[in-house]
Design an enzyme around this catalytic site. Structure first.
Site, PDB file in Angstrom:
ATOM      1  N   GLU A 111     -52.131  -9.108  32.408  1.00  0.00           N
ATOM      2  CA  GLU A 111     -51.852 -10.335  31.663  1.00  0.00           C
ATOM      3  C   GLU A 111     -50.836 -10.083  30.548  1.00  0.00           C
ATOM      4  OE1 GLU A 111     -52.470 -13.375  32.097  1.00  0.00           O
ATOM      5  OE2 GLU A 111     -54.300 -13.645  33.278  1.00  0.00           O
ATOM      6  N   HIS A 118     -50.418 -17.279  38.589  1.00  0.00           N
ATOM      7  CA  HIS A 118     -51.776 -17.779  38.764  1.00  0.00           C
ATOM      8  C   HIS A 118     -51.954 -18.684  39.979  1.00  0.00           C
ATOM      9  CE1 HIS A 118     -52.299 -16.059  34.832  1.00  0.00           C
ATOM     10  NE2 HIS A 118     -53.570 -16.419  34.784  1.00  0.00           N
ATOM     11  N   HIS A 152     -59.268  -9.722  37.719  1.00  0.00           N
ATOM     12  CA  HIS A 152     -58.411 -10.889  37.520  1.00  0.00           C
ATOM     13  C   HIS A 152     -56.959 -10.480  37.252  1.00  0.00           C
ATOM     14  CE1 HIS A 152     -57.053 -14.826  36.107  1.00  0.00           C
ATOM     15  NE2 HIS A 152     -56.579 -14.226  35.026  1.00  0.00           N
TER      16      HIS A 152
END
Length: 359
Positions: A179, A239, A257
């Protein structure tokens, strides 16, 4: 101790012992306090809070299983039931101690319970610190669809203490760096990318300055567009495809994630390259940076079809169109590009063929 003003709340970065955490707890001296943890944070992080803050000596602790599957209606319902049994009122406090799953779920149940109780986020993973707990998004999954149910709701405060990073396995640290790479690629600070990649050589030696830079990128974007009407959509880079990959993997094999989003960024950059939106040199920079640290899972043709089918119900879609954020160069992205299932399929097949040729 660094402090950042966010959208109606304070973000404090540094030692929790030197923060305003204690004074906020004291405001709830006559109320009940609940701490939400998962199995990992109960084992590795909870004692730090209980030992150092006597205000928490009588706090109720709610524990959920580790993993994305806990972000479900069933788990949310169970937590609301237990909070009701504990006679938690709307004037009490919920502390979310954990990674993105805990802060997403905890923020959601706090926001809905009795029309809202105050909550504090104390993220314990790198991903939680730089992304999940920042910005006021809360939510749970619906089947294979990520964050399909949720609300915008900001915490009372957010405390980022790097001491908790010492409890993480390396794949969890890398997930957070995924991220952070996204933040560098969508921000006006593309020089961050080199700093992040250098830091990933020694992932646990993360400087407080780089950690703060990652948080600031998201916070600045969110402050300008808290409800994701425009600019905040930049943070969705990776995403659209990444959530399809993560949703497919959710009940099949473990995939963090940040890892899924990193792969999603490569695939979406490939779509931008094919559209001649992204120059070859910038694509290679993105691809090399990400694939140096994040491996591509092996996808069967059936799995690819299943992941592509998930795109049709992505929460970012509008008027039946699949929307994505696409890069134009390192540090410049634009949002609301309509992409097709065929383009995503071609990206999957391109990388699958590359894997076959390498083997």
């Amino acid at each position: 101790m660094h402090s950042i003003q966010s959208n109606g709340y304070q973000v404090e970065i540094g030692s929790l012992l030197e923060s305003s955490f204690r004074s906020v707890l004291q405001e709830f001296a006559d109320e009940k306090i609940v701490i939400l943890v998962d199995e990992n944070t109960q084992e590795h992080c909870l004692s730090f809070l209980i030992t150092n803050f006597e205000e928490l000596s009588h706090a109720e602790v709610l524990m959920i299983p580790v993993g994305e599957a806990s972000k479900s209606l069933e788990i949310a319902g169970n937590l609301w039931q237990v909070m009701t049994e504990f006679n938690i009122s709307r004037y009490d406090l919920l502390i979310n101690l954990g990674g993105g799953v805990v802060t997403d779920l905890g923020g959601f149940i706090a926001s809905c319970y009795k029309r809202g109780v105050e909550f504090i986020n104390v993220p314990t993973t790198l991903l939680g610190m730089v992304d999940a707990s920042v910005g006021g998004k809360t939510g749970i999954n619906l089947g294979h669809y990520k964050n399909q149910i949720g609300v915008f709701s900001v915490p009372r405060a957010l405390y980022v203490d790097p001491i908790f990073l010492e409890t993480l396995p390396e794949d969890e640290m890398l997930s957070g760096y995924g991220e952070m790479i996204k933040h560098a690629l969508v921000s006006t600070k593309p020089e961050m990318l080199e700093s992040i990649l250098n830091q990933m050589e020694s992932p646990y030696d993360l400087s407080e300055e780089l950690l703060m830079s990652g948080i600031q990128v998201k916070n600045e974007i969110v402050s300008r567009d808290p409800l994701e009407k425009g600019e905040r959509k930049l943070l969705n880079f990776g995403h659209t495809v990444g959530h399809a990959i993560e949703g497919h993997a959710m009940h099949r094999f473990p995939l963090k994630h940040g890892h899924a989003i990193a792969i999603g960024m490569v695939f979406e950059a490939y779509i931008a390259l094919r559209r001649k939106l992204l120059p070859q040199k910038d694509f290679q920079r993105i691809e090399t940076a990400i694939l140096s640290y994040f491996s591509l899972p092996e996808f069967t043709d059936t799995a690819i079809r299943e992941m592509v089918s998930l795109l049709s119900n992505d929460k970012k879609n509008r008027s039946g169109k699949i929307l994505a954020c696409l890069p134009e160069k390192v540090g410049v992205c634009s949002w609301d590009h309509e992409i097709t299932e065929q383009e995503v399929m071609e990206a999957f097949l391109h990388y699958k063929n590359q894997q076959i040729n390498m083997n």
